[in-house]
Write a protein that holds these residues in place. Sequence first.
Motif, PDB file in Angstrom:
ATOM      1  N   ILE A   8      56.438 -92.368  13.478  1.00 23.69           N
ATOM      2  CA  ILE A   8      57.307 -93.692  13.631  1.00 23.69           C
ATOM      3  C   ILE A   8      57.401 -94.222  15.136  1.00 23.69           C
ATOM      4  O   ILE A   8      57.668 -93.384  15.971  1.00 23.69           O
ATOM      5  CB  ILE A   8      58.712 -93.556  13.004  1.00 23.69           C
ATOM      6  N   THR A   9      56.710 -95.418  15.263  1.00 22.63           N
ATOM      7  CA  THR A   9      56.583 -95.896  16.519  1.00 22.63           C
ATOM      8  C   THR A   9      57.355 -97.068  16.580  1.00 22.63           C
ATOM      9  O   THR A   9      57.103 -98.223  15.925  1.00 22.63           O
ATOM     10  CB  THR A   9      54.922 -96.244  16.853  1.00 22.63           C
ATOM     11  N   ARG A  10      58.120 -97.188  17.646  1.00 26.60           N
ATOM     12  CA  ARG A  10      59.027 -98.462  18.012  1.00 26.60           C
ATOM     13  C   ARG A  10      58.200 -99.245  18.649  1.00 26.60           C
ATOM     14  O   ARG A  10      57.551 -99.146  19.742  1.00 26.60           O
ATOM     15  CB  ARG A  10      60.236 -98.104  18.623  1.00 26.60           C
ATOM     16  N   GLN A  11      58.188-100.793  18.230  1.00 26.56           N
ATOM     17  CA  GLN A  11      57.469-101.777  18.935  1.00 26.56           C
ATOM     18  C   GLN A  11      57.965-102.118  20.243  1.00 26.56           C
ATOM     19  O   GLN A  11      59.049-102.026  20.429  1.00 26.56           O
ATOM     20  CB  GLN A  11      56.933-102.857  17.853  1.00 26.56           C
ATOM     21  N   ASN A  25      65.178-104.288  16.121  1.00 28.45           N
ATOM     22  CA  ASN A  25      64.320-103.085  16.284  1.00 28.45           C
ATOM     23  C   ASN A  25      63.321-103.476  15.301  1.00 28.45           C
ATOM     24  O   ASN A  25      63.480-103.700  13.996  1.00 28.45           O
ATOM     25  CB  ASN A  25      65.019-101.954  16.048  1.00 28.45           C
ATOM     26  N   TYR A  27      59.644-101.051  13.804  1.00 31.24           N
ATOM     27  CA  TYR A  27      58.947 -99.808  13.970  1.00 31.24           C
ATOM     28  C   TYR A  27      57.616 -99.849  12.935  1.00 31.24           C
ATOM     29  O   TYR A  27      57.579-100.653  12.162  1.00 31.24           O
ATOM     30  CB  TYR A  27      59.801 -98.679  13.520  1.00 31.24           C
ATOM     31  N   TYR A  39      56.439-100.194   7.407  1.00 28.67           N
ATOM     32  CA  TYR A  39      57.119-100.858   8.578  1.00 28.67           C
ATOM     33  C   TYR A  39      58.643-100.747   8.258  1.00 28.67           C
ATOM     34  O   TYR A  39      59.116-100.378   7.063  1.00 28.67           O
ATOM     35  CB  TYR A  39      56.748-102.363   8.830  1.00 28.67           C
ATOM     36  N   THR A 197      59.571 -98.129  23.423  1.00 30.45           N
ATOM     37  CA  THR A 197      58.596 -97.724  22.621  1.00 30.45           C
ATOM     38  C   THR A 197      58.438 -96.332  22.311  1.00 30.45           C
ATOM     39  O   THR A 197      57.484 -95.690  22.609  1.00 30.45           O
ATOM     40  CB  THR A 197      57.203 -98.358  22.856  1.00 30.45           C
ATOM     41  N   ARG A 199      57.940 -92.761  20.054  1.00 29.49           N
ATOM     42  CA  ARG A 199      57.166 -92.221  19.147  1.00 29.49           C
ATOM     43  C   ARG A 199      57.982 -91.031  18.631  1.00 29.49           C
ATOM     44  O   ARG A 199      58.085 -90.314  19.336  1.00 29.49           O
ATOM     45  CB  ARG A 199      55.752 -92.160  19.542  1.00 29.49           C
ATOM     46  N   VAL A 245      65.343 -93.165  12.771  1.00 33.41           N
ATOM     47  CA  VAL A 245      65.796 -94.151  13.181  1.00 33.41           C
ATOM     48  C   VAL A 245      67.316 -94.169  13.922  1.00 33.41           C
ATOM     49  O   VAL A 245      67.326 -94.552  14.872  1.00 33.41           O
ATOM     50  CB  VAL A 245      65.672 -95.136  11.849  1.00 33.41           C
ATOM     51  N   ASP A 248      66.825 -92.346  17.334  1.00 34.77           N
ATOM     52  CA  ASP A 248      66.320 -93.577  18.409  1.00 34.77           C
ATOM     53  C   ASP A 248      67.349 -94.637  18.548  1.00 34.77           C
ATOM     54  O   ASP A 248      67.611 -94.674  20.109  1.00 34.77           O
ATOM     55  CB  ASP A 248      65.112 -94.187  17.627  1.00 34.77           C
TER      56      ASP A 248
END
Length: 273
Positions: A8-11, A25, A27, A39, A197, A199, A245, A248
């Motif tokens: 899971i990667t935050r944009q 947010n 992802y 997504y 960002t 991960r 999530v 994060d």
Amino acid sequence: MQNDQLIITRQIEMMNIFIGFEQTNKYVISNEKEEVLGYIAEEPRGILSVFSRQLLRTHRPFRAVVLDRQGSPILWLRRPFAWINSRMFVQRLQDYENYTSEGNPVLDTFAEVQQRWHFWRRKYDLFLRKQETHRVLSLASDPQPEPELNEETFYQFARIDEGLWAWDFSLKDARGVEIASVNRTFRGFGRELFTDTGRYFVRFTPQPTSQLDPSMHPSIVPDPKSMVVRDLTLDERALILATAVNIDFDYFSRHSEGHGIGLWHFTSFGSDA
């Protein structure tokens, strides 16, 4: 959810980089081959939500939708306003497919992750609904329910109990055996200082003892119980995804007090972290 590991990667949020302005947010969910599977997108809630995002920070309400590659919603994540302990509810379509005749999703709240406040620990309890007969249904357009935890409706599926600066979060069952994990990776000083960002590697199986660093775990001895691996259900995997999530949001957002390493935080020392 059929993968044993998700990434899971935050944009990148451009306004966050330049002026510390927290945006919605977003992802990307991918597999170990870096193939995009879906997504996670926070629902825009109008102009008032823009102000609440800056003023209330991690206390603010949060609603997001988990989408597949085609953009179809499969899960709803909902985090009500909270002063101290965060709560995130996980919802899906009733019977995985139910909509009203007007096209309004009928949501079934089936899980919750709840933060437990502690001075120097990062703690969560994860709960799942017991039976299909105890459903908590609502329409997506209506005010959403916040079901109270009780023994008749929910049971505790797992717990997290890690140190103050933890980046690795182990989910353990009632026996204290690891069943899954959420691990945040270091992405370089530039990204960590100036962006949100993050991960996360979400593993739906126990971490193999062969991958543990002996210097970090000098007393670890393979436990026969930990060798018994069962496949987690889709609901359990969905709850673990939501937990990533929530972690994060609580500890690695630029507005969270656990972030603490960004340049913005150094320049704003003495104000909110």
